[in-house]
Motif scaffolding. Structure first.
Motif, PDB file in Angstrom:
ATOM      1  N   SER A   1       9.231  10.045  -3.400  1.00  0.00           N
ATOM      2  CA  SER A   1       9.992   9.750  -2.185  1.00  0.00           C
ATOM      3  C   SER A   1      11.467   9.563  -2.527  1.00  0.00           C
ATOM      4  N   GLU A   2      12.331  10.286  -1.821  1.00  0.00           N
ATOM      5  CA  GLU A   2      13.755  10.270  -2.139  1.00  0.00           C
ATOM      6  C   GLU A   2      14.554   9.284  -1.301  1.00  0.00           C
TER       7      GLU A   2
ATOM      8  N   ALA B   1       0.395  12.971   5.973  1.00  0.00           N
ATOM      9  CA  ALA B   1      -0.094  13.495   4.697  1.00  0.00           C
ATOM     10  C   ALA B   1      -0.564  12.352   3.791  1.00  0.00           C
ATOM     11  N   SER B   2       0.206  11.271   3.741  1.00  0.00           N
ATOM     12  CA  SER B   2      -0.160  10.128   2.895  1.00  0.00           C
ATOM     13  C   SER B   2      -1.409   9.434   3.430  1.00  0.00           C
ATOM     14  N   PHE B   3      -1.490   9.291   4.741  1.00  0.00           N
ATOM     15  CA  PHE B   3      -2.646   8.612   5.337  1.00  0.00           C
ATOM     16  C   PHE B   3      -3.935   9.360   5.033  1.00  0.00           C
ATOM     17  N   VAL B   4      -3.905  10.682   5.189  1.00  0.00           N
ATOM     18  CA  VAL B   4      -5.102  11.482   4.931  1.00  0.00           C
ATOM     19  C   VAL B   4      -5.513  11.375   3.464  1.00  0.00           C
ATOM     20  N   THR B   5      -4.527  11.432   2.565  1.00  0.00           N
ATOM     21  CA  THR B   5      -4.825  11.351   1.141  1.00  0.00           C
ATOM     22  C   THR B   5      -5.476  10.018   0.782  1.00  0.00           C
ATOM     23  N   PHE B   6      -4.898   8.925   1.243  1.00  0.00           N
ATOM     24  CA  PHE B   6      -5.462   7.608   0.918  1.00  0.00           C
ATOM     25  C   PHE B   6      -6.771   7.355   1.665  1.00  0.00           C
ATOM     26  N   PHE B   7      -6.909   7.931   2.850  1.00  0.00           N
ATOM     27  CA  PHE B   7      -8.166   7.810   3.594  1.00  0.00           C
ATOM     28  C   PHE B   7      -9.310   8.433   2.801  1.00  0.00           C
ATOM     29  N   VAL B   8      -9.031   9.582   2.203  1.00  0.00           N
ATOM     30  CA  VAL B   8     -10.041  10.260   1.389  1.00  0.00           C
ATOM     31  C   VAL B   8     -10.306   9.482   0.100  1.00  0.00           C
ATOM     32  N   LEU B   9      -9.234   8.998  -0.531  1.00  0.00           N
ATOM     33  CA  LEU B   9      -9.371   8.305  -1.812  1.00  0.00           C
ATOM     34  C   LEU B   9     -10.099   6.971  -1.676  1.00  0.00           C
ATOM     35  N   ILE B  10      -9.675   6.161  -0.732  1.00  0.00           N
ATOM     36  CA  ILE B  10     -10.264   4.831  -0.566  1.00  0.00           C
ATOM     37  C   ILE B  10     -11.677   4.929  -0.023  1.00  0.00           C
ATOM     38  N   ASP B  11     -11.907   5.885   0.879  1.00  0.00           N
ATOM     39  CA  ASP B  11     -13.252   6.176   1.388  1.00  0.00           C
ATOM     40  C   ASP B  11     -13.921   4.921   1.951  1.00  0.00           C
ATOM     41  N   ALA B  12     -13.313   4.370   3.005  1.00  0.00           N
ATOM     42  CA  ALA B  12     -13.831   3.138   3.608  1.00  0.00           C
ATOM     43  C   ALA B  12     -15.270   3.283   4.077  1.00  0.00           C
ATOM     44  N   LEU B  13     -15.599   4.451   4.634  1.00  0.00           N
ATOM     45  CA  LEU B  13     -16.962   4.663   5.116  1.00  0.00           C
ATOM     46  C   LEU B  13     -17.966   4.701   3.973  1.00  0.00           C
ATOM     47  N   GLY B  14     -17.509   5.154   2.798  1.00  0.00           N
ATOM     48  CA  GLY B  14     -18.389   5.175   1.629  1.00  0.00           C
ATOM     49  C   GLY B  14     -18.573   3.798   1.008  1.00  0.00           C
ATOM     50  N   VAL B  15     -17.530   2.962   1.113  1.00  0.00           N
ATOM     51  CA  VAL B  15     -17.610   1.614   0.553  1.00  0.00           C
ATOM     52  C   VAL B  15     -18.374   0.672   1.480  1.00  0.00           C
TER      53      VAL B  15
ATOM     54  N   PHE C   1       5.432  -0.097  -5.939  1.00  0.00           N
ATOM     55  CA  PHE C   1       6.816  -0.530  -6.116  1.00  0.00           C
ATOM     56  C   PHE C   1       7.277  -0.475  -7.573  1.00  0.00           C
ATOM     57  N   PHE C   2       6.409  -0.863  -8.497  1.00  0.00           N
ATOM     58  CA  PHE C   2       6.821  -0.997  -9.892  1.00  0.00           C
ATOM     59  C   PHE C   2       6.242   0.088 -10.802  1.00  0.00           C
ATOM     60  N   GLY C   3       5.482   1.018 -10.240  1.00  0.00           N
ATOM     61  CA  GLY C   3       4.891   2.078 -11.046  1.00  0.00           C
ATOM     62  C   GLY C   3       5.925   2.978 -11.685  1.00  0.00           C
ATOM     63  N   ALA C   4       6.973   3.336 -10.924  1.00  0.00           N
ATOM     64  CA  ALA C   4       8.020   4.212 -11.458  1.00  0.00           C
ATOM     65  C   ALA C   4       8.725   3.550 -12.635  1.00  0.00           C
ATOM     66  N   TRP C   5       8.993   2.243 -12.506  1.00  0.00           N
ATOM     67  CA  TRP C   5       9.630   1.507 -13.608  1.00  0.00           C
ATOM     68  C   TRP C   5       8.735   1.521 -14.840  1.00  0.00           C
ATOM     69  N   LEU C   6       7.434   1.364 -14.624  1.00  0.00           N
ATOM     70  CA  LEU C   6       6.489   1.377 -15.737  1.00  0.00           C
ATOM     71  C   LEU C   6       6.480   2.731 -16.433  1.00  0.00           C
TER      72      LEU C   6
ATOM     73  N   LYS D   1       9.688   6.386   1.644  1.00  0.00           N
ATOM     74  CA  LYS D   1       8.906   5.317   1.018  1.00  0.00           C
ATOM     75  C   LYS D   1       8.191   4.473   2.070  1.00  0.00           C
ATOM     76  N   SER D   2       8.881   4.181   3.169  1.00  0.00           N
ATOM     77  CA  SER D   2       8.270   3.373   4.225  1.00  0.00           C
ATOM     78  C   SER D   2       7.115   4.111   4.879  1.00  0.00           C
ATOM     79  N   ALA D   3       7.211   5.445   4.947  1.00  0.00           N
ATOM     80  CA  ALA D   3       6.113   6.236   5.508  1.00  0.00           C
ATOM     81  C   ALA D   3       4.874   6.133   4.620  1.00  0.00           C
ATOM     82  N   VAL D   4       5.082   6.199   3.299  1.00  0.00           N
ATOM     83  CA  VAL D   4       3.969   6.081   2.352  1.00  0.00           C
ATOM     84  C   VAL D   4       3.345   4.692   2.427  1.00  0.00           C
ATOM     85  N   LEU D   5       4.193   3.669   2.430  1.00  0.00           N
ATOM     86  CA  LEU D   5       3.691   2.299   2.490  1.00  0.00           C
ATOM     87  C   LEU D   5       2.966   2.031   3.806  1.00  0.00           C
ATOM     88  N   SER D   6       3.493   2.597   4.894  1.00  0.00           N
ATOM     89  CA  SER D   6       2.836   2.435   6.196  1.00  0.00           C
ATOM     90  C   SER D   6       1.465   3.089   6.201  1.00  0.00           C
ATOM     91  N   ALA D   7       1.356   4.230   5.538  1.00  0.00           N
ATOM     92  CA  ALA D   7       0.071   4.933   5.460  1.00  0.00           C
ATOM     93  C   ALA D   7      -0.944   4.114   4.663  1.00  0.00           C
TER      94      ALA D   7
END
Length: 212
Positions: free
Chosen positions: A144-145, A11-25, A61-66, A150-156
């Motif tokens: 992520s609980e 789920a995370s990989f697909v979301t970031f794949f769409v957002l980053i849009d490597a083929l578009g960049v 990593f630091f967004g939640a703290w912010l 969290k590691s799954a998101v970071l890996s994606a």
């Protein structure tokens, strides 16, 4: 690898794949680095990916703290992220995002006649590490609980960065093979998918905030 890890990673990989849009960049990267030799293009590809990865991981990593320091609830951030991603999705569907990227690239080329470092701006920021990818990284990590999630998101995120690097390394022949029409169609499809994801985020944020 557990089923939960794989589901979150997918789920995370697909979301970031769409957002980053490597083929578009890729076409923008090819045009910005066209004046340099092969070594220059490889250097810019590697450095831009490193810059974008450091920025996205930093906010992950630091967004939640912010958010906590600013006294912003995760539901409010989720709803705001949904609105932001929906606006990006509209730009992708109507190709406004691509136009802005191309305009930014043209302006840079007009100001710099000889090849310069484009890894930080405009490739690293904001074309790869843009508002959408940064906000989504913060949101996914906040939701992520466990460290497994969290590691799954970071890996994606990491997998998408590796994919971007591979695309950049073959950007010139890839752009020629795809053509503008194919690249435009892919961007529009990604935009529709992102619109659906953003709508779900907005709905979840409203439900959580008002306890509906």
């Amino acid at each position: 690898m557990s089923g939960d890890f794989l589901n979150i990673f997918t789920a995370s990989f697909v979301t970031f794949f769409v957002l980053i849009d490597a083929l578009g960049v890729a076409p923008i990267f090819a045009s910005l680095t066209a004046r340099g030799n092969a070594a220059y293009r490889r250097n810019m590809a590697v450095r831009s990916i490193l810059v974008a990865t450091l920025i996205i991981f930093g906010f992950a990593f630091f967004g939640a703290w912010l958010l906590q320091q600013l006294k912003i609830t995760i539901d409010a951030f989720r709803a705001a992220g949904g609105v932001l991603l929906f606006l990006i999705a509209l730009d992708m569907v109507f190709e406004k995002r691509t136009e802005r990227r191309e305009t930014r690239a043209d302006e840079y080329l007009e100001e710099h006649e000889t090849p310069e470092d484009v890894s930080v701006f405009p490739i690293g920021i904001p074309m790869l590490a843009g508002p959408g990818s940064i906000a989504t990284a913060m949101l996914f990590m906040s939701e992520s609980e466990s460290w497994m999630e969290k590691s799954a998101v970071l890996s994606a995120i990491g997998a998408n960065m590796v994919l971007c690097l591979l695309v950049f390394l073959v950007a010139s022949p890839l752009v020629k093979a795809m053509g503008e029409s194919v690249a435009g169609a892919i961007t529009r499809i990604f935009g529709v998918i992102l619109a659906a994801l953003s709508a779900q985020l907005l709905i979840d944020g409203i439900i959580g905030a008002f306890g509906v």
